[in-house]
Design a protein around this motif. Structure first.
Motif, PDB file in Angstrom:
ATOM      1  N   LYS A 381       0.822  -1.188   0.000  1.00 49.23           N
ATOM      2  CA  LYS A 381       0.000   0.000   0.000  1.00 49.23           C
ATOM      3  C   LYS A 381       0.872   1.259   0.000  1.00 49.23           C
ATOM      4  O   LYS A 381       0.622   2.241  -0.727  1.00 49.23           O
ATOM      5  CB  LYS A 381      -0.911  -0.021   1.227  1.00 49.23           C
ATOM      6  N   TYR A 382       1.926   1.238   0.764  1.00 44.63           N
ATOM      7  CA  TYR A 382       2.838   2.382   0.824  1.00 44.63           C
ATOM      8  C   TYR A 382       3.504   2.621  -0.535  1.00 44.63           C
ATOM      9  O   TYR A 382       3.610   3.766  -1.009  1.00 44.63           O
ATOM     10  CB  TYR A 382       3.887   2.133   1.911  1.00 44.63           C
ATOM     11  N   ASN A 383       3.928   1.527  -1.181  1.00 44.51           N
ATOM     12  CA  ASN A 383       4.565   1.678  -2.499  1.00 44.51           C
ATOM     13  C   ASN A 383       3.584   2.241  -3.515  1.00 44.51           C
ATOM     14  O   ASN A 383       3.959   3.064  -4.380  1.00 44.51           O
ATOM     15  CB  ASN A 383       5.090   0.327  -2.977  1.00 44.51           C
ATOM     16  N   ARG A 384       2.309   1.827  -3.431  1.00 43.45           N
ATOM     17  CA  ARG A 384       1.324   2.331  -4.363  1.00 43.45           C
ATOM     18  C   ARG A 384       1.079   3.830  -4.147  1.00 43.45           C
ATOM     19  O   ARG A 384       0.948   4.589  -5.110  1.00 43.45           O
ATOM     20  CB  ARG A 384       0.021   1.528  -4.184  1.00 43.45           C
ATOM     21  N   GLU A 385       1.016   4.275  -2.911  1.00 45.53           N
ATOM     22  CA  GLU A 385       0.850   5.693  -2.630  1.00 45.53           C
ATOM     23  C   GLU A 385       2.037   6.507  -3.147  1.00 45.53           C
ATOM     24  O   GLU A 385       1.877   7.606  -3.708  1.00 45.53           O
ATOM     25  CB  GLU A 385       0.667   5.912  -1.119  1.00 45.53           C
ATOM     26  N   ILE A 386       3.226   6.001  -2.955  1.00 43.89           N
ATOM     27  CA  ILE A 386       4.424   6.684  -3.452  1.00 43.89           C
ATOM     28  C   ILE A 386       4.385   6.802  -4.967  1.00 43.89           C
ATOM     29  O   ILE A 386       4.717   7.853  -5.560  1.00 43.89           O
ATOM     30  CB  ILE A 386       5.692   5.951  -2.988  1.00 43.89           C
ATOM     31  N   GLU A 387       3.961   5.729  -5.648  1.00 41.28           N
ATOM     32  CA  GLU A 387       3.887   5.758  -7.110  1.00 41.28           C
ATOM     33  C   GLU A 387       2.838   6.769  -7.588  1.00 41.28           C
ATOM     34  O   GLU A 387       3.056   7.496  -8.563  1.00 41.28           O
ATOM     35  CB  GLU A 387       3.558   4.371  -7.639  1.00 41.28           C
ATOM     36  N   GLU A 388       1.693   6.859  -6.892  1.00 46.22           N
ATOM     37  CA  GLU A 388       0.665   7.830  -7.285  1.00 46.22           C
ATOM     38  C   GLU A 388       1.153   9.259  -7.095  1.00 46.22           C
ATOM     39  O   GLU A 388       0.938  10.133  -7.961  1.00 46.22           O
ATOM     40  CB  GLU A 388      -0.593   7.592  -6.440  1.00 46.22           C
ATOM     41  N   LYS A 389       1.829   9.542  -5.979  1.00 48.03           N
ATOM     42  CA  LYS A 389       2.372  10.874  -5.764  1.00 48.03           C
ATOM     43  C   LYS A 389       3.409  11.236  -6.826  1.00 48.03           C
ATOM     44  O   LYS A 389       3.434  12.367  -7.353  1.00 48.03           O
ATOM     45  CB  LYS A 389       2.995  10.970  -4.375  1.00 48.03           C
ATOM     46  N   SER A 390       4.247  10.273  -7.160  1.00 50.34           N
ATOM     47  CA  SER A 390       5.257  10.518  -8.202  1.00 50.34           C
ATOM     48  C   SER A 390       4.602  10.792  -9.542  1.00 50.34           C
ATOM     49  O   SER A 390       5.020  11.704 -10.293  1.00 50.34           O
ATOM     50  CB  SER A 390       6.205   9.319  -8.325  1.00 50.34           C
ATOM     51  N   ALA A 391       3.550  10.017  -9.849  1.00 54.27           N
ATOM     52  CA  ALA A 391       2.848  10.231 -11.118  1.00 54.27           C
ATOM     53  C   ALA A 391       2.190  11.611 -11.156  1.00 54.27           C
ATOM     54  O   ALA A 391       2.218  12.310 -12.190  1.00 54.27           O
ATOM     55  CB  ALA A 391       1.811   9.139 -11.328  1.00 54.27           C
ATOM     56  N   LEU A 392       1.598  12.035 -10.029  1.00 51.40           N
ATOM     57  CA  LEU A 392       0.989  13.364  -9.971  1.00 51.40           C
ATOM     58  C   LEU A 392       2.032  14.471 -10.171  1.00 51.40           C
ATOM     59  O   LEU A 392       1.800  15.460 -10.874  1.00 51.40           O
ATOM     60  CB  LEU A 392       0.261  13.546  -8.633  1.00 51.40           C
ATOM     61  N   ILE A 393       3.180  14.326  -9.559  1.00 48.41           N
ATOM     62  CA  ILE A 393       4.232  15.334  -9.715  1.00 48.41           C
ATOM     63  C   ILE A 393       4.706  15.413 -11.158  1.00 48.41           C
ATOM     64  O   ILE A 393       4.880  16.493 -11.734  1.00 48.41           O
ATOM     65  CB  ILE A 393       5.403  15.021  -8.766  1.00 48.41           C
ATOM     66  N   ILE A 394       4.852  14.222 -11.768  1.00 45.81           N
ATOM     67  CA  ILE A 394       5.285  14.196 -13.173  1.00 45.81           C
ATOM     68  C   ILE A 394       4.228  14.835 -14.067  1.00 45.81           C
ATOM     69  O   ILE A 394       4.541  15.630 -14.976  1.00 45.81           O
ATOM     70  CB  ILE A 394       5.590  12.747 -13.607  1.00 45.81           C
ATOM     71  N   GLN A 395       2.975  14.479 -13.825  1.00 46.27           N
ATOM     72  CA  GLN A 395       1.900  15.079 -14.622  1.00 46.27           C
ATOM     73  C   GLN A 395       1.826  16.593 -14.437  1.00 46.27           C
ATOM     74  O   GLN A 395       1.618  17.351 -15.402  1.00 46.27           O
ATOM     75  CB  GLN A 395       0.569  14.437 -14.234  1.00 46.27           C
ATOM     76  N   LYS A 396       2.016  17.055 -13.203  1.00 47.69           N
ATOM     77  CA  LYS A 396       1.968  18.496 -12.943  1.00 47.69           C
ATOM     78  C   LYS A 396       3.062  19.226 -13.712  1.00 47.69           C
ATOM     79  O   LYS A 396       2.818  20.251 -14.374  1.00 47.69           O
ATOM     80  CB  LYS A 396       2.110  18.738 -11.435  1.00 47.69           C
ATOM     81  N   HIS A 397       4.256  18.713 -13.639  1.00 43.60           N
ATOM     82  CA  HIS A 397       5.363  19.356 -14.356  1.00 43.60           C
ATOM     83  C   HIS A 397       5.153  19.295 -15.867  1.00 43.60           C
ATOM     84  O   HIS A 397       5.445  20.267 -16.577  1.00 43.60           O
ATOM     85  CB  HIS A 397       6.683  18.680 -13.985  1.00 43.60           C
ATOM     86  N   TRP A 398       4.629  18.161 -16.347  1.00 44.89           N
ATOM     87  CA  TRP A 398       4.411  18.047 -17.797  1.00 44.89           C
ATOM     88  C   TRP A 398       3.326  19.019 -18.281  1.00 44.89           C
ATOM     89  O   TRP A 398       3.482  19.668 -19.305  1.00 44.89           O
ATOM     90  CB  TRP A 398       4.041  16.606 -18.141  1.00 44.89           C
ATOM     91  N   ARG A 399       2.234  19.141 -17.522  1.00 43.25           N
ATOM     92  CA  ARG A 399       1.183  20.064 -17.919  1.00 43.25           C
ATOM     93  C   ARG A 399       1.658  21.521 -17.858  1.00 43.25           C
ATOM     94  O   ARG A 399       1.317  22.345 -18.732  1.00 43.25           O
ATOM     95  CB  ARG A 399      -0.028  19.881 -17.009  1.00 43.25           C
ATOM     96  N   GLY A 400       2.430  21.842 -16.813  1.00 40.01           N
ATOM     97  CA  GLY A 400       2.978  23.196 -16.746  1.00 40.01           C
ATOM     98  C   GLY A 400       3.882  23.495 -17.938  1.00 40.01           C
ATOM     99  O   GLY A 400       3.813  24.580 -18.533  1.00 40.01           O
ATOM    100  N   TYR A 401       4.733  22.547 -18.310  1.00 46.45           N
ATOM    101  CA  TYR A 401       5.611  22.734 -19.470  1.00 46.45           C
ATOM    102  C   TYR A 401       4.790  22.901 -20.744  1.00 46.45           C
ATOM    103  O   TYR A 401       5.077  23.785 -21.581  1.00 46.45           O
ATOM    104  CB  TYR A 401       6.550  21.533 -19.581  1.00 46.45           C
ATOM    105  N   ARG A 402       3.735  22.078 -20.897  1.00 44.16           N
ATOM    106  CA  ARG A 402       2.918  22.160 -22.120  1.00 44.16           C
ATOM    107  C   ARG A 402       2.168  23.485 -22.198  1.00 44.16           C
ATOM    108  O   ARG A 402       2.104  24.107 -23.277  1.00 44.16           O
ATOM    109  CB  ARG A 402       1.925  20.983 -22.116  1.00 44.16           C
ATOM    110  N   GLU A 403       1.614  23.964 -21.079  1.00 41.91           N
ATOM    111  CA  GLU A 403       0.893  25.225 -21.091  1.00 41.91           C
ATOM    112  C   GLU A 403       1.833  26.409 -21.367  1.00 41.91           C
ATOM    113  O   GLU A 403       1.492  27.338 -22.099  1.00 41.91           O
ATOM    114  CB  GLU A 403       0.160  25.432 -19.756  1.00 41.91           C
ATOM    115  N   ARG A 404       2.996  26.357 -20.752  1.00 44.88           N
ATOM    116  CA  ARG A 404       3.971  27.437 -21.026  1.00 44.88           C
ATOM    117  C   ARG A 404       4.384  27.450 -22.486  1.00 44.88           C
ATOM    118  O   ARG A 404       4.521  28.502 -23.107  1.00 44.88           O
ATOM    119  CB  ARG A 404       5.197  27.267 -20.128  1.00 44.88           C
ATOM    120  N   LYS A 405       4.564  26.255 -23.053  1.00 41.68           N
ATOM    121  CA  LYS A 405       4.931  26.170 -24.469  1.00 41.68           C
ATOM    122  C   LYS A 405       3.806  26.711 -25.346  1.00 41.68           C
ATOM    123  O   LYS A 405       4.043  27.485 -26.297  1.00 41.68           O
ATOM    124  CB  LYS A 405       5.240  24.720 -24.826  1.00 41.68           C
ATOM    125  N   ASN A 406       2.557  26.353 -25.037  1.00 38.49           N
ATOM    126  CA  ASN A 406       1.418  26.870 -25.812  1.00 38.49           C
ATOM    127  C   ASN A 406       1.277  28.377 -25.670  1.00 38.49           C
ATOM    128  O   ASN A 406       0.947  29.087 -26.633  1.00 38.49           O
ATOM    129  CB  ASN A 406       0.130  26.175 -25.366  1.00 38.49           C
TER     130      ASN A 406
END
Length: 630
Positions: A381-406
């Motif tokens: 359960k702990y590993n799954r929570e860590i993976e979800e947080k990591s995925a959210l951080i990656i998605q946040k940075h990717w969306r910020g990069y895409r919006e800035r580029k647009n």
């Protein structure tokens, strides 16, 4: 200042000259010849002796002796000629030191002039002398004087121009005596061999006189010595200076010179020099001389131009070197800055890499510690929570990069859109102002022609309005109706004007009159509104001007304290204000200047009437203002 280490012979000689009488001084000065002859030529000792002689004024004594009468001097012309030798030898090679200006500008020209005067005196005595031995002695003395003058000119070339321009030298050259003339022409030839450039620096009249005398001696003198010397002298002049050759060839004064020279008998001692002179005066040689002169002039122009270009490049060389050094140093500085920047970027990249590695290592150590703490059942359960947080951080940075580029891509279009909106807004405002002005000042164009359909429609609208407001017609027709019937207004209206009649009568009789009245009232209103607006603007401008004048007057100092352009604050462009100010000023002046007995019955607030012809209205009249309020 007397020099140190003076030769004792010079000291004793100077003392003897100072103590001896005037008639013995020339004989004492002859001892200088023995002192100079016993000293080696060109040695430093001889230079020192000459300096001592000059410092103890022995050279000046020699000049004074030369200017005296020869009959009063012991030894006569022999002593004089020996003194000229001593004077010329002392002046040549002398270094005057501090008195250089006096030596070169006064003493040397005076010595050369004295030599020429002595030559003329010897020439006169030689011509007037009858004895042969005396003539030989005078001729020998004259040759010594000319040799001394030549020696002086050889040591000081700047004196040649003074000698050639001297009238005494020209008189010596114009002599008819063969021996004197030969000596003078030989001296002139030797002088020109030393420096012939001074011949062209003298005045043209003197140069023509010298040439005339030389040509005259060549053509008219039967003596071969004089003719030979004159031929050599003319040949030297023409070979040294092309201007003299052109003068002899083209001048009208020397026309026929070549034909006269051709008549001389060949086989003489100077036939070779004479042939060279004739060859120079021929047209062919003259053309060659002209070409050579043009060639020399072209070479001289080229030399001056090349020298100018070289000096110009040499002047620009320091600035070019400085520019080159500046460019090199700038390039070197930029290269060093670039290398330092690259090195700093490399160090920064390595530090970031080390920080990332350290952070990753710490993160892994932290995860391991957490795994040790967490219950084994909760690890997944702990590993799954860590993976979800990591995925959210990656998605946040990717969306910020895409919006800035647009956003960066859409920024130019957004800027263009904002600019278009601003332009449209400004254009719409401008068009609205134009329409407003056009409506405000547009003339009345009249009514458009009504069509039948429009006329029927307007009639229907009028009938409807009268049907809804029956008292409108009664109000218009009440004056006529009240005269004929005193019934109630409503009843009278319905009785007198049925609805159909009212509508038909109103539409036919009064429509045009009402319409014209309405148009007149509308036009009167529009014209009155424009005049009212202009009057309002004029009132506002006058109020603003009055406020400005009041503010300036309140802030202005008193007239006593005003300086510079401050009195201009009291000027007014209003004629009534100017008139009132001038009237008040004249009133105050008249009250001040009035005698005391006229002020007995007056009070402080009384005014004095001033006739209208005592003041004039002018723009720019001063206000009569009080002092500045505290």
């Amino acid at each position: 200042m007397k020099p140190t280490g003076t030769d004792p012979r010079i000291l004793s000689l100077a003392a003897e000259v100072a103590k001896s009488p005037e008639q013995n001084v020339p004989v004492i000065l002859l001892k200088l010849k023995e002192i100079i002859n016993n000293t080696p030529l060109g040695s430093s000792e001889l230079k020192k002796i000459k300096q001592d002689i000059y410092c103890y004024d022995l050279i000046q004594y020699c000049l004074l002796v030369l200017s005296q009468d020869c009959s009063r001097i012991q030894g006569g012309w022999t002593t004089i000629s020996q003194l000229t030798q001593i004077l010329s030898h002392c002046c040549v090679g002398l270094e005057p030191g501090e008195d250089a200006e006096e030596f070169y500008n006064e003493l040397l020209p005076s010595a050369a002039e004295n030599f020429l005067v002595l030559g003329r005196r010897l020439q006169t005595c030689f011509i007037n002398s009858a004895k042969g031995e005396e003539k030989d002695e005078l001729l020998h003395s004259f040759q010594i004087v000319t040799d001394s003058l030549f020696w002086l000119l050889g040591g000081h070339v700047q004196l040649i121009q003074n000698v050639l321009q001297s009238d005494h030298f020209l008189h010596l050259l114009q002599t008819d005596n063969v021996q004197i003339g030969s000596t003078v022409m030989t001296m002139l030839q030797n002088i020109l061999q030393i420096n012939s450039g001074d011949l062209l620096r003298i005045e043209g009249k003197i140069l023509h006189s010298i040439l005339d005398e030389v040509v005259f001696k060549l053509l008219s003198t039967p003596n071969p010595v004089i003719r030979s010397t004159a031929t050599k002298l003319l040949l030297l002049m023409t070979e040294s200076h092309q201007e003299i050759l052109i003068l002899l060839r083209l001048s009208a004064c020397y026309k026929g010179l070549r034909s006269l020279l051709n008549k001389h008998e060949p086989g003489t001692e100077f036939s070779q020099e004479l042939g060279q002179l004739i060859a120079l005066l021929t047209p062919k040689v003259h053309q060659e001389v002209e070409d050579q002169k043009l060639h020399q002039a072209a070479c001289l122009i080229q030399a001056y131009w090349k020298g100018f270009q070289t000096r110009k490049r040499l002047k620009k060389l320091p600035s070019a070197v400085i520019t080159l050094q500046r460019s090199f140093r700038s390039k070197r500085t930029k290269t060093l800055l670039k290398l330092n920047k690259q090195k700093e970027e490399e160090d920064r990249r390595l530090q970031l890499q080390l920080q990332r590695q350290r952070a990753m290592r710490l993160s892994r150590e932290l995860r391991l510690r957490m795994l040790e703490i967490v219950h084994p059942g909760q690890v997944e359960k702990y590993n799954r929570e860590i993976e979800e947080k990591s995925a959210l951080i990656i998605q946040k940075h990717w969306r910020g990069y895409r919006e800035r580029k647009n956003f960066r891509q859409q920024r130019p279009s957004l800027t263009e859109y904002k600019a278009a909106v601003i332009l449209q807004r400004a254009t719409l405002k401008f068009l609205a102002k134009c329409r407003k002005k056009k409506k405000l000042f547009a003339p009345w164009r009249g009514l458009q022609d009504l069509t039948d359909a429009r006329r029927v429609e307007l009639k229907q609208q009028v009938d409807d309005y009268l049907r809804r407001h029956p008292c409108y017609i009664w109000e218009m027709a009440r004056p006529n109706v009240m005269k004929t019937s005193p019934k109630q207004p409503q009843q009278q209206c319905h009785e007198a004007f049925p609805l159909s009649f009212l509508s038909s009568q109103m539409s036919d009789m009064t429509s045009r009159e009402l319409h014209s009245q309405a148009q007149e009232q509308l036009q009167h209103y529009l014209m009155g509104r424009a005049l009212e607006e202009r009057a309002q603007q004029h009132r506002e401008a006058l109020m603003a001007q009055i406020s400005t004048n009041i503010e300036q007057l309140m802030k202005a100092p008193s007239l006593k304290e005003a300086e510079g352009k401050e009195p201009e604050l009291f000027l007014s462009r209003s004629r009534p204000v100017a008139a009132k100010a001038k009237q008040a000023h004249l009133t105050a002046l008249k009250h001040i200047q009035a005698p005391w007995w006229k002020k007995l019955g007056e009070e402080a607030g009384d005014e004095i009437d001033v006739p209208k012809d005592e003041f004039s209205l002018e723009l720019g009249t001063l206000f009569i203002g009080g002092t500045k309020p505290p």
